[in-house]
Design a protein around this motif. Structure first.
Motif, PDB file in Angstrom:
ATOM      1  N   SER A  45       0.813  -1.226   0.000  1.00  0.00           N
ATOM      2  CA  SER A  45       0.000   0.000   0.000  1.00  0.00           C
ATOM      3  C   SER A  45       0.843   1.270   0.000  1.00  0.00           C
ATOM      4  CB  SER A  45      -0.941   0.001   1.217  1.00  0.00           C
ATOM      5  OG  SER A  45      -1.812  -1.111   1.192  1.00  0.00           O
ATOM      6  N   THR A  46       2.126   1.134  -0.226  1.00  0.00           N
ATOM      7  CA  THR A  46       3.046   2.276  -0.202  1.00  0.00           C
ATOM      8  C   THR A  46       3.212   2.866  -1.597  1.00  0.00           C
ATOM      9  OG1 THR A  46       4.272   1.220   1.601  1.00  0.00           O
ATOM     10  CG2 THR A  46       5.388   3.001   0.411  1.00  0.00           C
ATOM     11  N   PRO A  47       3.186   4.214  -1.722  1.00  0.00           N
ATOM     12  CA  PRO A  47       3.455   4.830  -3.036  1.00  0.00           C
ATOM     13  C   PRO A  47       4.823   4.401  -3.562  1.00  0.00           C
ATOM     14  CG  PRO A  47       2.545   6.449  -1.528  1.00  0.00           C
ATOM     15  CD  PRO A  47       2.836   5.214  -0.706  1.00  0.00           C
ATOM     16  N   VAL A  48       4.902   4.211  -4.857  1.00  0.00           N
ATOM     17  CA  VAL A  48       6.134   3.731  -5.471  1.00  0.00           C
ATOM     18  C   VAL A  48       7.309   4.645  -5.174  1.00  0.00           C
ATOM     19  CG1 VAL A  48       7.237   3.255  -7.699  1.00  0.00           C
ATOM     20  CG2 VAL A  48       4.896   2.483  -7.271  1.00  0.00           C
ATOM     21  N   ARG A  49       7.058   5.963  -5.130  1.00  0.00           N
ATOM     22  CA  ARG A  49       8.160   6.906  -4.907  1.00  0.00           C
ATOM     23  C   ARG A  49       8.798   6.740  -3.529  1.00  0.00           C
ATOM     24  NH1 ARG A  49       5.628  10.743  -1.744  1.00  0.00           N
ATOM     25  NH2 ARG A  49       3.374  10.941  -2.082  1.00  0.00           N
ATOM     26  N   GLN A  50       8.128   6.076  -2.597  1.00  0.00           N
ATOM     27  CA  GLN A  50       8.671   5.895  -1.254  1.00  0.00           C
ATOM     28  C   GLN A  50       9.376   4.546  -1.073  1.00  0.00           C
ATOM     29  OE1 GLN A  50       5.605   6.584   1.679  1.00  0.00           O
ATOM     30  NE2 GLN A  50       5.076   8.594   0.851  1.00  0.00           N
TER      31      GLN A  50
END
Length: 337
Positions: free
Chosen positions: A149-154
């Motif tokens: 569920s984490t944004p790809v940029r992170q």
């Protein structure tokens, strides 16, 4: 050239680029020069093969892959991927291949990983049940749950690499092309990814084309090696044959319980010692002995606390191969085994 059943067919493939470079003594002037990135390349890859496509940076690997995927148009020669003409049938081809490029992502930067996979499932027109089943398999096997569920940029580099590989495999492609798939991964994650790729080939008959600077990836995943240098095919054969051709050495690094004199082990070359002999480096030819045999010999002389084995460097392998070809009068033309 048409090879029945071949997944990749490349025949005298050429790709040239025009570069503009400064004119000596004329700072504001530029002149055009044609550069041949891929030079008369010819090879085929059969169904279910695992092929390592290796070479130094700038050798022409990425350019070849882009032509296989229909991103670049060849200057001359021909290429067919999964029996299709990549440029003219690119949309159909995209549903039959999966590609991971080192500098290009197929994930959405600001979206959670879960949403990227939902979009990719729609793009590939996967049925909801098939998508859910495949997604669950990939999440488990490539350990994506912790950052699903984490944004790809992170994501970290290693997390993104695993997610990129999963995205490329989501639609169960016939051909998977992976560019440096294990870069940024820790030892355990690297091993898990390698095991998963082996499983994919064994259970689904997936064809694998792998570009990498990690000879460990090639050794564990590939049965065949293509070496390219300056756009030309320098070698096409087995990894063991390549090692025998260029006499590529592996290096065993041992950390000992206490300092000892420089180890002299038959079948090895002593490269150096550190910490008054606590850490020592021994080179050996994998064609004539193994790391296990060398380690056994070392343990008769000293107590070993830790060890590691360094694989041959790809650039060194290519350099040795071309030096050998020149020495036998090949004039830098391709060798094979």
């Amino acid at each position: 050239m048409t090879v029945p059943g071949a997944v990749v067919e490349v025949d005298r493939l050429v790709r040239e680029f025009t570069v503009r470079e400064p004119v000596p003594g004329r700072r504001l002037r530029r002149r055009a020069r044609r550069v041949r990135a891929v030079d008369e390349m010819t090879f085929t890859v059969g169904p279910g093969e695992a092929v390592g496509y290796i070479g130094a940076n700038g050798a022409g690997k990425s350019t070849t892959i882009k032509m296989l995927a229909g991103i670049l148009v060849p200057t001359s020669g021909s290429v067919r991927t999964c029996g299709l003409e990549p440029i003219g049938e690119r949309r159909t081809l995209s549903r039959r291949i999966g590609v991971v490029f080192g500098q290009r992502s197929q994930l959405w930067w600001d979206l959670p990983l879960s949403e990227s996979f939902a979009i990719l499932g729609a793009i590939h027109r996967l049925e909801p049940d098939a998508l859910a089943s495949r997604r669950a398999e990939l999440v488990e096997e490539l350990e994506l749950a912790d950052f699903w569920s984490t944004p790809v940029r992170q994501l970290s580099l290693g997390q993104r690499r695993r997610a990129e590989v999963a995205a490329a495999l989501l639609h169960r492609p016939e051909l998977v092309v992976l560019d440096e798939p294990t870069i940024g991964l820790d030892v355990l994650s690297k091993q898990r990814l390698r095991e998963f790729l082996v499983h994919e080939r064994r259970t689904r008959g997936t064809t694998l084309l792998l570009t990498t600077h990690d000879m460990g990836d090639v050794e564990r995943l590939c049965e065949r090696v293509l070496v390219v240098d300056h756009g030309r095919l320098a070698y096409d054969g087995t990894l063991s044959g390549l090692g025998a051709t260029v006499a590529a050495e592996r290096i065993l690094v041992v950390d000992l319980a206490e300092p000892v004199a420089d180890l002299q082990v038959p079948g090895t070359r002593h490269l150096g010692s550190e910490g008054e002999g606590v850490r020592q480096r021994l080179a050996f030819d994998p064609a004539t002995t193994t790391a296990a045999a060398v380690l056994t010999a070392v343990q008769t002389r000293a107590e070993v606390r830790d060890l590691s084995v360094a694989e041959p460097d790809v650039e060194d392998v290519v350099r040795r191969l071309w030096a050998r070809n020149r020495a036998v009068g090949a004039g830098g033309r391709p060798g094979s085994a």
